[in-house]
Design an enzyme around this catalytic site. Sequence first.
Site, PDB file in Angstrom:
ATOM      1  N   LYS A   1      29.139  39.789  36.145  1.00 49.57           N
ATOM      2  CA  LYS A   1      29.325  40.259  37.521  1.00 49.57           C
ATOM      3  C   LYS A   1      28.833  41.698  37.683  1.00 49.57           C
ATOM      4  O   LYS A   1      28.114  42.005  38.634  1.00 49.57           O
ATOM      5  CB  LYS A   1      30.814  40.145  37.876  1.00 49.57           C
TER       6      LYS A   1
ATOM      7  N   ARG B   1      24.544  45.408  39.884  1.00 55.07           N
ATOM      8  CA  ARG B   1      23.614  46.518  39.653  1.00 55.07           C
ATOM      9  C   ARG B   1      22.166  46.077  39.789  1.00 55.07           C
ATOM     10  O   ARG B   1      21.297  46.846  40.197  1.00 55.07           O
ATOM     11  CB  ARG B   1      23.890  47.141  38.277  1.00 55.07           C
TER      12      ARG B   1
ATOM     13  N   ARG C   1      43.004  49.129  48.224  1.00 55.05           N
ATOM     14  CA  ARG C   1      42.692  49.746  46.922  1.00 55.05           C
ATOM     15  C   ARG C   1      42.214  51.196  47.091  1.00 55.05           C
ATOM     16  O   ARG C   1      41.600  51.548  48.090  1.00 55.05           O
ATOM     17  CB  ARG C   1      41.659  48.888  46.176  1.00 55.05           C
TER      18      ARG C   1
ATOM     19  N   SER D   1      36.346  55.176  34.530  1.00 49.80           N
ATOM     20  CA  SER D   1      36.011  54.159  35.528  1.00 49.80           C
ATOM     21  C   SER D   1      34.512  54.074  35.709  1.00 49.80           C
ATOM     22  O   SER D   1      33.859  55.044  36.104  1.00 49.80           O
ATOM     23  CB  SER D   1      36.663  54.499  36.867  1.00 49.80           C
TER      24      SER D   1
ATOM     25  N   GLN E   1      33.121  52.344  37.936  1.00 48.86           N
ATOM     26  CA  GLN E   1      32.816  52.360  39.369  1.00 48.86           C
ATOM     27  C   GLN E   1      32.672  53.793  39.863  1.00 48.86           C
ATOM     28  O   GLN E   1      31.760  54.102  40.632  1.00 48.86           O
ATOM     29  CB  GLN E   1      33.898  51.607  40.138  1.00 48.86           C
TER      30      GLN E   1
ATOM     31  N   ASP F   1      39.293  44.294  32.283  1.00 48.78           N
ATOM     32  CA  ASP F   1      39.406  43.106  33.144  1.00 48.78           C
ATOM     33  C   ASP F   1      40.005  41.909  32.404  1.00 48.78           C
ATOM     34  O   ASP F   1      40.250  40.867  33.014  1.00 48.78           O
ATOM     35  CB  ASP F   1      38.027  42.713  33.688  1.00 48.78           C
TER      36      ASP F   1
ATOM     37  N   LYS G   1      44.062  47.073  40.426  1.00 45.51           N
ATOM     38  CA  LYS G   1      42.954  46.110  40.437  1.00 45.51           C
ATOM     39  C   LYS G   1      43.088  45.209  41.671  1.00 45.51           C
ATOM     40  O   LYS G   1      43.798  45.569  42.606  1.00 45.51           O
ATOM     41  CB  LYS G   1      42.949  45.311  39.126  1.00 45.51           C
TER      42      LYS G   1
ATOM     43  N   ARG H   1      48.087  43.896  38.391  1.00 44.59           N
ATOM     44  CA  ARG H   1      48.016  42.838  37.371  1.00 44.59           C
ATOM     45  C   ARG H   1      49.158  42.901  36.360  1.00 44.59           C
ATOM     46  O   ARG H   1      49.438  41.909  35.691  1.00 44.59           O
ATOM     47  CB  ARG H   1      46.651  42.876  36.668  1.00 44.59           C
TER      48      ARG H   1
ATOM     49  N   ARG I   1      41.279  36.619  38.498  1.00 36.08           N
ATOM     50  CA  ARG I   1      41.600  36.616  37.067  1.00 36.08           C
ATOM     51  C   ARG I   1      43.050  36.205  36.806  1.00 36.08           C
ATOM     52  O   ARG I   1      43.368  35.653  35.752  1.00 36.08           O
ATOM     53  CB  ARG I   1      41.290  37.972  36.450  1.00 36.08           C
TER      54      ARG I   1
END
Length: 434
Positions: free
Chosen positions: A26, A31, A126, A171, A173, A319, A346, A350, A393
Amino acid sequence: MHEQLQPMTTTPARALRGALSVPGDKSISHRSIMLGSLANGTTRITNFLRGDDNYATMAAFRAMGVAIDDDGQAVTVHGVGLHGLHEPDNVLDCGNSGTTIRLMTGLLAGQHFFSVLTGDQYLRKRPMKRVTEPLAHMGARIAGRGNGTLAPLAISGSLLAGIPYLSPIASAQVKSALMLAGLYAEGVTSITEPTLSRDHSERMFRYFGANLETSGTTVTVRGGQELQGGDICVPGDISSAAFLLVAALTVPGSELLIRNVGVNPTRTGVIDILQAMGGDILLQDQREVSGEPVADLLVRSSRLKGIEIGGDVVPRAIDEFPAICVAAALAEGTTILRDARELRVKETDRIAAMAANLRMIGAGLIEETEDGMILQGVESLSGGTVTSFGDHRIAMALSVAALAGRAPVVVDDVSCVATSFPGFFELLAQVAVR
Ligand code: S3P
C-alpha cells in the site's frame, strides 16, 4: 464509501496449506502514483494495490490533471513534472487513507493553487497537526478544523523555505510530507526522527533520480529537483502477509509459501517479533525489485511463546500489531507490548480495539496500558462476535483469530478490508483446509 454493514463469519481451520501471493504494498503504491505524477515522463506500475486507499490517491491526482490509465495489468501515470499540477475544481476526498491526506498536505503546500483535503468519519478524527505544524514553519498556509489540526484542511499554496525538523515521532507520513514539501522549498529541508520509520519515499525519490542525503535517522532534500519517471514493480505487502504468517503459525499442521513479499528492513519488524516468539519463518530467494528488497516467505506452524516488545522494532512493525496481538493471545505465557502509543491514533485506537475484541472471543487476561498492553496467552480462543471499528486490520486480525479457535468469529463489518487487502477472504478460503 462503505455505508452498508457487511458482516463476515470465519470458521476454524484444520490447517493452512499452499503457495500464494498477497496484493501489492500500500505505501509503495501510494508513492508510485504521487511521484509518478510529479515526474517527467511516464511511470508504469505493475502489481499496484487496487485497494480503496490507493484509489483515493489516484482520484486526487486525476482531479489535478494527471492522466492515469489502468488496463488491468499495469497502471500508467503520465507525469506532468514538478510544476504541472492544476488546481482541482472540487474537494479532494482521501477516504480512509492517512497516507494520502498527510503526504498530499506536504505536496500541496508548495503549489501555486488552492486545494481542500478531507476524508471519511475516521480520517477526520485523526491528528493532522503532526504535518501542519512543521509545514507552517516552512511557510505553508493551511487552515483546518480544530485550529488546523483536523481535516478538512484548506491549503493555500505558497512559497516554502526549507527547515531542519526534529520530529518527536517516528512517522513515515510526517517524514514523507516534509520531503514532498521540501521538493518545492527554497534551500534544504532535513527531517530527523527518533528511530527510522519506513524509507519507501527515500528509495523512490532516488529511484526517480533525486539526490538525497541520508545519515542515521536524518534525511535531507534539496528543493527544485526534477524527477524522472520509470517502471515500478510493487512488491507484495508485508502488512498483508502478516495475517497469513500469524494464521499459519497458530493453526497446527500449517505450511504456507507466500511469494514476492517486500522485506525492506524498515518493515520487517513483524518477522523479527514472530521469530523471537518461536515462529518458524524462512526468507527465501532474497532479491531487489525497483529499489526494494523482496523475498518469498516460508512459514510453518510453531509453538509460540510470549515475549517483551518495545523500542526500535515498534515503528518497523507498526501496522502489524493487530495480527501480532492475535499471535500473543495464543502464545504460551505473557507478552508485554510497550512504546506503541502511536497505535492509539491509527484508523482506530488499535490498543483498545484489540483488547476489547480479544476479550470477546475468550482470550486470557489483557491489561491495556497507555502505550501498549500486557496479554496472557491461552491454548485456544472460543469464538464470538466482534467489531471492526471500520478498521481493515482489526477486521482481518480477528478473522485470523477464528482459524485457530474452537468456534466461529463473526466480524460485524468487513467492508473496510477493501482498503488494503481486496480478496483477503477468498485467499483465506483457498488455503484453509476445513
Ligand atoms: C505509512 C506510514 C505509517 C503506517 C501507515 C502507512 C506510510 O504511518 O502506519 O499505514 O505509507 O507512510 P505513520 O507515519 O503515521 O507511522
